[in-house]
Design a protein around this motif. Structure first.
Motif, short mmCIF file in Angstrom:
data_model
loop_
_atom_site.label_atom_id
_atom_site.label_comp_id
_atom_site.label_asym_id
_atom_site.label_seq_id
_atom_site.Cartn_x
_atom_site.Cartn_y
_atom_site.Cartn_z
N LEU A 121 97.86 -72.86 -8.03
CA LEU A 121 97.95 -73.71 -6.83
C LEU A 121 99.35 -74.24 -6.55
N THR A 179 97.52 -79.99 -3.97
CA THR A 179 96.28 -79.64 -3.26
C THR A 179 95.13 -80.56 -3.67
N ALA A 215 103.05 -76.72 1.17
CA ALA A 215 102.38 -77.74 1.97
C ALA A 215 103.07 -79.10 1.88
N ALA A 242 101.21 -73.01 -3.23
CA ALA A 242 100.63 -73.56 -2.01
C ALA A 242 100.99 -75.03 -1.86
N ALA A 243 100.98 -75.76 -2.97
CA ALA A 243 101.34 -77.18 -2.92
C ALA A 243 102.80 -77.35 -2.51
#
Length: 369
Positions: free
Chosen positions: A24, A35, A31, A27-28
């Motif tokens: 993850l 997450t 973003a 993606a974190a």
């Protein structure tokens, strides 16, 4: 739901947890915040309560166990390690708060205490409490915070209150998130997912019991954790994050270097004696600095748990060992990065994210050489 506190030892937490964080992290980073799955993991493991007093509902784990856990998380993902370290550290403040306030805070569902140490604005005496106004910066984990801590200059009737030494009186406070406006401001190249944003408080009144003093003499919990000096706690917990990120970088550097060949000989760079020696030296020196650091930390904790206080000499040794750990970590990363190739400069590569996280973390004021 029952919480399980995972801390010291080899295999500090489960392989499943490690794998999930690894999966993850990209993606974190993209973003700008960890997450929901990562946040759920942090709360399920109880990591943000591990320094809070048992009497308030925390785990009150031995500090060496907490520090080792924080290093291991940082060695998997810098942003997640940074959030756990800073927010668990803010949870430690519960040991200095009025017991009823500490219990109310720590029992909050998915409690997360974020905050800032710089006394950038004011708390005005107002009846049986204080009226707080101002802005504070760099609150790691701000989007998930249920409470915010801050340091503020105390005023009364518009005048700054002076302490016994004639300096401006600074007090620490804790404020519920409902009184706080998070101001998105974190746009660093690294630790992106830590979301270390600024926050603002506009004319919020809080009772005097929400103020506290971080001093072993004024601790409201009797455990050895709350006799550990605050600055020593800050040095040891921050420095291991750098050590963890450096270990992560070294794990990735060797295969990155192995993909490259020397332009003159055509040999794999990793087989060149000088490069191989750099890899060994970086690893050996980091291991030696870590061993020295943990020997001192374990000894200080044993002394504290036995009823003695941490004297100035031990505190100075812990600071020196922490800064030496950071220095060695810096040298290891900076010495090997030029050999890792353009892959290491690609923004979406794992090694680049670790490099960015590491160099962002080194900018913390306490970690200056």
């Amino acid at each position: 739901m029952a919480q399980h506190f995972h801390a010291a030892g080899s295999g500090v937490f489960g392989e499943r947890d490690s794998r999930r964080i690894v999966e993850l992290a990209p993606a974190a980073d993209n973003a700008g915040f960890i997450t929901p799955v990562q946040r759920a993991l942090i709360h399920r493991r109880g990591w943000l309560k591990m320094l809070a007093p048992r009497s308030a509902g925390g785990a009150e784990l031995p500090l060496p166990a907490v520090v080792r856990l924080e290093e291991e998380i940082a060695a998997i993902d810098g942003s997640m390690g940074w959030i756990v370290t800073l927010c668990a550290g803010a949870g430690w403040f519960a040991g200095f708060m009025a017991p009823s306030v500490a219990r109310d805070i720590i029992k909050t569902r998915r409690v997360c205490v974020a905050g800032s140490g710089a006394p950038t604005d004011y708390a005005d005496v107002d009846g049986a409490g204080f009226r707080i106004n101002g802005r504070w910066d760099y609150a790691s984990g701000a989007p998930m915070a249920t409470h915010f801590t801050l340091n503020a200059v105390v005023r009364e009737h518009g005048q700054v209150v002076l302490d016994d030494a004639g300096a401006a009186l600074i007090r620490a406070f804790i404020v519920p998130a409902k009184n706080v406006v998070v101001t998105p401001s974190w746009d660093s190249i690294g630790l992106r997912a830590s979301a270390s944003h600024s926050y603002r408080i506009d004319d919020a009144w809080i009772g005097a019991e929400h103020g506290f003093v971080i001093d072993p003499v004024q601790a409201t919990s009797s455990g050895p954790l709350y006799r550990f000096p605050f600055m020593s706690l800050a040095f040891v917990t921050l420095s291991v994050n750098l050590a963890g990120m450096a270990r992560h970088f070294l794990r990735l550097a060797e295969p990155a270097i192995a993909r490259r060949r020397h332009p003159s000989t055509g040999l794999p760079l990793v087989d060149m004696p000088a490069v191989a020696a750099r890899l060994r030296r970086a690893s050996d020196e980091l291991d030696a600095a870590r061993s020295h650091f943990y020997r001192l930390l374990d000894g200080a904790w044993e002394q504290l748990a036995g009823g003695a206080l941490i004297g100035d000499g031990v505190a100075a040794a812990l600071r020196a060992a922490s800064l030496e750990l950071v220095r060695v970590a810096r040298l290891a990363v900076d010495d090997l990065y030029p050999y890792c190739g353009l892959y290491a400069a690609h923004a979406q590569s794992e090694i680049n994210r670790v490099w960015r996280d590491f160099h962002t973390a080194t900018q913390h004021t306490l970690l200056l050489p």
